[in-house]
Design an enzyme around this catalytic site. Structure first.
Site, PDB file in Angstrom:
ATOM      1  CG  ASP A 173       3.560   5.504   9.246  1.00 12.17           C
ATOM      2  OD1 ASP A 173       3.795   6.579   9.845  1.00 12.17           O
ATOM      3  OD2 ASP A 173       2.407   5.103   8.998  1.00 12.17           O
ATOM      4  CE  LYS A 211       0.664   1.870   8.494  1.00 12.90           C
ATOM      5  NZ  LYS A 211       1.448   2.838   7.677  1.00 12.90           N
ATOM      6  CE  LYS A 222      -1.366   4.848   9.386  1.00 11.60           C
ATOM      7  NZ  LYS A 222      -0.274   5.640   8.743  1.00 11.60           N
TER       8      LYS A 222
END
Length: 224
Positions: A92, A156, A185
Site C-alpha cells: 500500500d 485507495k 480500497k
C-alpha cells in the site's frame, strides 16, 4: 455478505507506531482464525507476519512511503523490494501528495510506475493511496486516472493518518474513474458494520480497518 464474505473484503490492519511485536502476532492469529483476506502491518514486521501466516492463505500487506508519500521514488522502490524479500504480497504505497499539489503529474506517474514495476517483478500487488482529504476533486480525478492506468491493483482513499478518512463520495468517485481497471480500497474511519457495508455498496472492493473483529461480530450477531 456472510461474515466470511465480509472478512474476505477486509485488510486486518495494525499500523499504530507503538504497536509491539506481540500485537502484530495477535493480529495475524486473528486473521488466520477469522479468514481475513490479508493483514496490513508496518514494514518492520513483515517477516514476522509472513512466518505467522505461512500456508494460511492470508496475504501479507505492508505500507510504502508511509504516511506522507514524500520519499524519493528510489527509496520507495528499495522499500518495496525489501518488503517483498521479507514476504509481502501487497504494497500500500502513498503517492507523492506534494507532487500532486504541484501539478507535477509526470513525477506522480513515474513514482507510481516505478513501484508497480518493482512489485510486478517481485510478484506483489500495489494499492496506491491518494490521501483524498488533501486533494481537490480535480486532483482526485487526475490521480485516480494515473493509478488506473498504472497496473496497480487498487486505488485507495486514505492512510488513516491524514486529516480525514474514507468517504462515500470519494469511493463513488474512485469507482467511476477506475472503471473496472483496478479495485477501490476504502480505509480510514471504518469502525462498524453499517459503515463497512455502506463503503462496499458505494463501490469499494476492499476495506482497510483496525476494527475488523468488531465488524465481523456485528455481522454474526445480525445474521447477515
Amino acid at each position: 455478505y456472510s461474515p466470511y464474505e465480509l472478512a474476505q473484503r477486509i485488510d486486518h490492519t495494525l499500523l499504530k507506531p507503538d504497536a509491539p511485536e506481540a500485537a502484530v502476532r495477535k493480529l495475524c492469529r486473528e486473521a488466520r482464525t477469522h479468514g481475513f483476506i490479508s493483514v496490513c502491518i508496518l514494514p518492520c514486521w513483515v517477516s514476522v507476519a509472513q512466518a505467522e501466516l505461512e500456508e494460511s492463505g492470508v496475504r501479507v500487506g505492508t505500507v510504502i512511503g508511509f504516511p506522507l508519500g514524500a520519499n524519493a521514488t528510489a527509496v520507495k522502490v528499495i522499500e518495496s523490494e525489501e518488503a517483498m524479500r521479507d514476504g509481502a504480497d501487497e504494497l500500500d504505497m502513498v503517492l507523492n501528495v506534494s507532487a500532486v499539489k504541484s501539478a507535477a503529474w509526470e513525477a506522480v506517474e513515474a513514482d507510481i510506475g516505478a513501484v508497480v514495476a518493482a512489485a510486478t517483478a517481485g510478484g506483489a500487488e500495489v494499492k496506491v493511496i491518494l490521501e483524498c482529504a488533501y486533494l481537490t476533486e480535480a486532483e482526485k480525478r487526475q490521480a485516480a486516472q494515473i493509478v488506473a492506468g498504472s497496473g496497480a491493483a487498487f486505488v485507495k482513499t486514505s492512510t488513516g493518518f491524514g486529516p480525514g478518512g474514507a468517504t462515500l463520495e470519494d469511493v463513488r468517485l474512485l469507482k467511476e474513474i477506475a472503471g473496472g481497471r483496478c479495485g477501490v480500497k476504502a480505509a480510514g474511519g471504518i469502525r462498524d458494520m453499517p459503515a463497512a457495508l455502506a463503503m462496499l455498496d458505494a463501490g469499494a472492493t476492499r476495506l482497510g480497518t483496525s476494527a475488523g473483529l468488531a465488524i465481523l461480530q456485528e455481522a454474526q450477531t445480525s445474521g447477515i
